[in-house]
Design a protein around this motif. Structure first.
Motif, PDB file in Angstrom:
ATOM      1  N   ALA A 133      75.427  59.464  82.154  1.00 36.58           N
ATOM      2  CA  ALA A 133      74.478  60.441  82.685  1.00 36.58           C
ATOM      3  C   ALA A 133      73.096  59.818  82.764  1.00 36.58           C
ATOM      4  O   ALA A 133      72.747  58.944  81.962  1.00 36.58           O
ATOM      5  CB  ALA A 133      74.446  61.696  81.827  1.00 36.58           C
ATOM      6  N   ILE A 134      72.335  60.269  83.730  1.00 37.98           N
ATOM      7  CA  ILE A 134      70.956  59.824  83.924  1.00 37.98           C
ATOM      8  C   ILE A 134      70.090  61.065  84.085  1.00 37.98           C
ATOM      9  O   ILE A 134      70.443  61.994  84.822  1.00 37.98           O
ATOM     10  CB  ILE A 134      70.833  58.920  85.167  1.00 37.98           C
ATOM     11  CG1 ILE A 134      71.566  57.583  84.940  1.00 37.98           C
ATOM     12  CG2 ILE A 134      69.379  58.661  85.529  1.00 37.98           C
ATOM     13  CD1 ILE A 134      71.642  56.707  86.173  1.00 37.98           C
ATOM     14  N   ILE A 135      68.954  61.081  83.391  1.00 35.76           N
ATOM     15  CA  ILE A 135      68.010  62.195  83.497  1.00 35.76           C
ATOM     16  C   ILE A 135      66.779  61.696  84.243  1.00 35.76           C
ATOM     17  O   ILE A 135      66.209  60.662  83.899  1.00 35.76           O
ATOM     18  CB  ILE A 135      67.610  62.727  82.116  1.00 35.76           C
ATOM     19  CG1 ILE A 135      68.851  63.144  81.324  1.00 35.76           C
ATOM     20  CG2 ILE A 135      66.653  63.908  82.260  1.00 35.76           C
ATOM     21  CD1 ILE A 135      68.558  63.515  79.882  1.00 35.76           C
ATOM     22  N   ASN A 136      66.378  62.439  85.266  1.00 37.11           N
ATOM     23  CA  ASN A 136      65.238  62.040  86.089  1.00 37.11           C
ATOM     24  C   ASN A 136      63.981  62.792  85.662  1.00 37.11           C
ATOM     25  O   ASN A 136      64.031  63.982  85.379  1.00 37.11           O
ATOM     26  CB  ASN A 136      65.514  62.326  87.564  1.00 37.11           C
ATOM     27  CG  ASN A 136      64.480  61.676  88.461  1.00 37.11           C
ATOM     28  OD1 ASN A 136      64.482  60.466  88.644  1.00 37.11           O
ATOM     29  ND2 ASN A 136      63.578  62.477  89.028  1.00 37.11           N
ATOM     30  N   ALA A 137      62.858  62.080  85.627  1.00 35.74           N
ATOM     31  CA  ALA A 137      61.618  62.711  85.171  1.00 35.74           C
ATOM     32  C   ALA A 137      60.433  62.412  86.085  1.00 35.74           C
ATOM     33  O   ALA A 137      59.294  62.643  85.691  1.00 35.74           O
ATOM     34  CB  ALA A 137      61.288  62.261  83.750  1.00 35.74           C
ATOM     35  N   ASN A 138      60.666  61.912  87.303  1.00 38.69           N
ATOM     36  CA  ASN A 138      59.520  61.538  88.146  1.00 38.69           C
ATOM     37  C   ASN A 138      59.271  62.529  89.275  1.00 38.69           C
ATOM     38  O   ASN A 138      58.481  62.255  90.177  1.00 38.69           O
ATOM     39  CB  ASN A 138      59.696  60.131  88.722  1.00 38.69           C
ATOM     40  CG  ASN A 138      60.627  60.090  89.936  1.00 38.69           C
ATOM     41  OD1 ASN A 138      61.506  60.943  90.094  1.00 38.69           O
ATOM     42  ND2 ASN A 138      60.452  59.086  90.791  1.00 38.69           N
ATOM     43  N   ALA A 139      59.933  63.692  89.254  1.00 37.55           N
ATOM     44  CA  ALA A 139      59.785  64.656  90.351  1.00 37.55           C
ATOM     45  C   ALA A 139      58.525  65.499  90.148  1.00 37.55           C
ATOM     46  O   ALA A 139      58.413  66.216  89.157  1.00 37.55           O
ATOM     47  CB  ALA A 139      61.010  65.558  90.420  1.00 37.55           C
ATOM     48  N   PRO A 140      57.574  65.453  91.080  1.00 37.39           N
ATOM     49  CA  PRO A 140      56.377  66.281  90.936  1.00 37.39           C
ATOM     50  C   PRO A 140      56.659  67.725  91.346  1.00 37.39           C
ATOM     51  O   PRO A 140      57.623  68.002  92.073  1.00 37.39           O
ATOM     52  CB  PRO A 140      55.396  65.621  91.915  1.00 37.39           C
ATOM     53  CG  PRO A 140      56.268  65.042  92.978  1.00 37.39           C
ATOM     54  CD  PRO A 140      57.523  64.600  92.283  1.00 37.39           C
ATOM     55  N   PRO A 141      55.825  68.666  90.918  1.00 36.99           N
ATOM     56  CA  PRO A 141      56.034  70.077  91.275  1.00 36.99           C
ATOM     57  C   PRO A 141      56.016  70.330  92.777  1.00 36.99           C
ATOM     58  O   PRO A 141      56.594  71.319  93.238  1.00 36.99           O
ATOM     59  CB  PRO A 141      54.866  70.788  90.581  1.00 36.99           C
ATOM     60  CG  PRO A 141      54.448  69.881  89.478  1.00 36.99           C
ATOM     61  CD  PRO A 141      54.702  68.491  89.986  1.00 36.99           C
ATOM     62  N   SER A 142      55.385  69.458  93.545  1.00 38.87           N
ATOM     63  CA  SER A 142      55.307  69.659  94.994  1.00 38.87           C
ATOM     64  C   SER A 142      56.667  69.607  95.671  1.00 38.87           C
ATOM     65  O   SER A 142      56.811  70.040  96.821  1.00 38.87           O
ATOM     66  CB  SER A 142      54.373  68.618  95.625  1.00 38.87           C
ATOM     67  OG  SER A 142      54.812  67.308  95.333  1.00 38.87           O
ATOM     68  N   LEU A 143      57.695  69.088  94.978  1.00 42.72           N
ATOM     69  CA  LEU A 143      59.036  69.053  95.566  1.00 42.72           C
ATOM     70  C   LEU A 143      59.685  70.433  95.610  1.00 42.72           C
ATOM     71  O   LEU A 143      60.736  70.595  96.239  1.00 42.72           O
ATOM     72  CB  LEU A 143      59.940  68.096  94.785  1.00 42.72           C
ATOM     73  CG  LEU A 143      59.842  66.621  95.184  1.00 42.72           C
ATOM     74  CD1 LEU A 143      60.687  65.761  94.262  1.00 42.72           C
ATOM     75  CD2 LEU A 143      60.271  66.419  96.635  1.00 42.72           C
ATOM     76  N   ALA A 144      59.070  71.409  94.965  1.00 43.46           N
ATOM     77  CA  ALA A 144      59.599  72.774  95.030  1.00 43.46           C
ATOM     78  C   ALA A 144      59.181  73.400  96.351  1.00 43.46           C
ATOM     79  O   ALA A 144      58.331  74.292  96.414  1.00 43.46           O
ATOM     80  CB  ALA A 144      59.093  73.589  93.845  1.00 43.46           C
ATOM     81  N   THR A 145      59.787  72.907  97.429  1.00 37.69           N
ATOM     82  CA  THR A 145      59.469  73.384  98.773  1.00 37.69           C
ATOM     83  C   THR A 145      60.730  73.373  99.614  1.00 37.69           C
ATOM     84  O   THR A 145      61.626  72.558  99.385  1.00 37.69           O
ATOM     85  CB  THR A 145      58.368  72.498  99.415  1.00 37.69           C
ATOM     86  OG1 THR A 145      57.972  73.039 100.667  1.00 37.69           O
ATOM     87  CG2 THR A 145      58.830  71.069  99.608  1.00 37.69           C
ATOM     88  N   ALA A 146      60.794  74.288 100.570  1.00 35.29           N
ATOM     89  CA  ALA A 146      62.006  74.447 101.372  1.00 35.29           C
ATOM     90  C   ALA A 146      62.370  73.143 102.077  1.00 35.29           C
ATOM     91  O   ALA A 146      61.521  72.504 102.699  1.00 35.29           O
ATOM     92  CB  ALA A 146      61.803  75.556 102.401  1.00 35.29           C
ATOM     93  N   GLY A 147      63.625  72.755 101.973  1.00 34.28           N
ATOM     94  CA  GLY A 147      64.119  71.583 102.680  1.00 34.28           C
ATOM     95  C   GLY A 147      64.103  70.300 101.897  1.00 34.28           C
ATOM     96  O   GLY A 147      64.699  69.313 102.340  1.00 34.28           O
ATOM     97  N   SER A 148      63.462  70.281 100.736  1.00 37.41           N
ATOM     98  CA  SER A 148      63.394  69.017 100.002  1.00 37.41           C
ATOM     99  C   SER A 148      64.777  68.581  99.532  1.00 37.41           C
ATOM    100  O   SER A 148      65.076  67.386  99.471  1.00 37.41           O
ATOM    101  CB  SER A 148      62.427  69.119  98.821  1.00 37.41           C
ATOM    102  OG  SER A 148      62.904  70.007  97.833  1.00 37.41           O
ATOM    103  N   GLY A 149      65.651  69.540  99.205  1.00 34.94           N
ATOM    104  CA  GLY A 149      67.010  69.186  98.813  1.00 34.94           C
ATOM    105  C   GLY A 149      67.809  68.581  99.949  1.00 34.94           C
ATOM    106  O   GLY A 149      68.657  67.710  99.725  1.00 34.94           O
TER     107      GLY A 149
END
Length: 485
Positions: free
Chosen positions: A410-426
């Motif tokens: 398993a790998i845990i990611n910690a570099n995602a900024p809050p700005s990724l909480a936007t439609a379409g980023s997934g």
């Protein structure tokens, strides 16, 4: 950077192995407390500090911190849960080296303090904080005193990041390696800055412990990240196929551009004929393949030049999407299922499990995850269980995305900024991973690299990010990764 994460049991084993290799426990504790004092002195000038000590080894670390700060001329008050006589082993040894007053742990000990050291409970705590401990920490937070946590903030569970009453620290100093709880929410948000210090644990202990959980970092996958080669062509760089939806067309288009920016030599979107003008008008280098009828999709998969496939973004969660996903999986070629293609199996998850016989990545958010997998347990545990059950690499998205492989890694990611909480980023994330899969990258590493690249691109942009900005930020991220040194 060190990427291995050790759970509480593994960290205890690392200590045991270090002691067996010749470093006494009292020396490990001395080194731990000294390193905390050193990190404090690097960030603050001398000021009144209250060190809160618990009844175990975390409290023993606190006595060492207090002694080194006092020796450096800091005014130090020390408050203890219980009595020194109840301490054992190396904690008792270091407590007896403290020559100043020891007072009961209570909010009264905070009077006059300008800094607080939380050395009450370590990462193995599982019961809720209560009594004077909870009250004192809550009052320190209420007084807005900066708190430095030893190992983890008291009340954060080291294996899961779950909290049983913790308050936020501005700095957490831990030893040898981070724990999952330093990266998983809400623990990560409560740790503040996390510093890992060397206390004399030999690196050789890692070989015996054999950790299988890691913090996401290019050190894990950079050597496997595809790069263009002399003499290559668009097909040697991989052909990615996306099943495009209608009337929801934007998601697949963003995924396609992300796959191309991630390096796929050719990207094709197969779309209903009615949607051809929309896709064709919006895309230039992306190929658009019209389907006159739904049954025309499966024959398209016979093209052996297709090296990876994606279905889900904007696809709709009905029978047609389920049938296409099954057809993709039946080819045995790398297949990525996202969004609607996961939800399409909510009534029969076992059908999905049985169909996964080749390389597969799934990228659900929490809502999609619980439709086909068991949502019980902490994030790391439930993601690993889903990967084991399905045979796919599972990317459980979020600010603390977990990537789990069927073999237990398993790998845990910690570099995602809050700005990724936007439609379409997934959708963009699924496209990045698709592009890496198309170039032959192994699914687990492709997923980890894609998640990290996604976060790095968003960080490079800053505030105001929209999902469609992300693909064009990838070249700059790749450039920095590929620069010598």
């Amino acid at each position: 950077m060190p990427t291995e994460l050790l759970d509480v049991r593994q960290m205890s084993e690392a200590d045991r192995l270090a002691i067996a290799a010749g470093t006494p426990a009292v020396v490990l504790m001395e080194n731990a407390g000294k390193s905390v004092a050193r990190e404090i002195q690097r960030r603050w000038s001398a000021r009144p500090v209250t060190v809160l000590c618990g009844p175990g080894n975390n409290g023993g670390d606190g006595f060492v911190v207090a002694r080194h700060l006092a020796d450096a001329g800091w005014p130090v008050r020390l408050a203890l849960v219980g009595a020194i006589e109840h301490l054992k082993g190396e904690a008792r040894h270091h407590a007896e080296l403290w020559t100043q007053a020891v007072e009961p742990l209570s909010s009264a000990a905070l009077q006059g303090a300008e800094l607080v050291v939380d050395a009450i409970f370590g990462a193995g705590l599982s019961r809720a904080l209560d009594g004077p401990t909870a009250e004192t920490l809550a009052n320190a937070a209420r007084m807005r005193l900066p708190i430095v946590a030893v190992d983890v903030p008291s009340g954060v569970m080291g294996d899961t990041g779950e909290t049983v009453g913790a308050v936020a620290a501005v700095l957490t100093v831990t030893f040898f390696r981070k724990k999952p709880g330093h990266l998983l929410l809400p623990g990560r948000a409560l740790c503040g800055e996390v510093v890992v210090t060397d206390i004399g644990t030999p690196l050789a202990v890692l070989a015996e412990i054999a950790p299988n959980t890691f913090e996401n970092d290019p050190a894990l996958w950079l050597a496997d990240l595809p790069r263009p080669e002399d003499g290559g062509n668009k097909y040697t760089r991989g052909h990615a196929l996306i099943s495009g939806g209608y009337p929801m067309t934007g998601a697949a288009r963003m995924a396609a551009r992300a796959a191309a920016r991630a390096g796929a030599g050719l990207v094709t979107i197969a779309v209903p004929e009615v949607a051809l003008p929309i896709y064709a008008a919006a895309l230039t280098s992306i190929m658009v393949h019209p389907l006159a009828a739904p049954e025309d999709f499966t024959p398209l998969l016979n093209d052996r030049r297709i090296t990876a496939m994606l279905i889900g973004p904007g696809a709709g969660a009905g029978a047609a999407t389920r049938a296409r996903a099954l057809a993709m999986l039946a080819t045995g070629r790398p297949t990525l299922l996202d969004a609607d293609a996961i939800t399409a199996f909510k009534d029969d998850p076992s059908l999905l499990d049985a169909a996964i016989t080749g390389p597969c990545v799934m990228t659900p958010h929490d809502g999609e995850f619980r439709r086909v997998f068991d949502p019980s347990g902490d994030k790391l545990t439930r993601t690993g269980a889903a990967a084991h059950r399905s045979g796919a690499v599972i990317v459980l998205k979020g600010a603390d995305t977990v990537i789990a492989a069927p073999d237990g890694r398993a790998i845990i990611n910690a570099n995602a900024p809050p700005s990724l909480a936007t439609a379409g980023s997934g959708d963009v994330l699924s496209g990045i991973v698709l592009g890496l899969l198309a170039q032959g990258m192994a699914p687990f590493l492709a997923a980890a690299a894609g998640v990290w690249l996604h976060g790095a691109a968003a960080t490079a942009f800053g505030p105001g990010l929209m999902a469609e900005d992300l693909p064009d930020l990838l070249p700059g991220v790749f450039r920095r990764l590929f620069e010598p040194g």
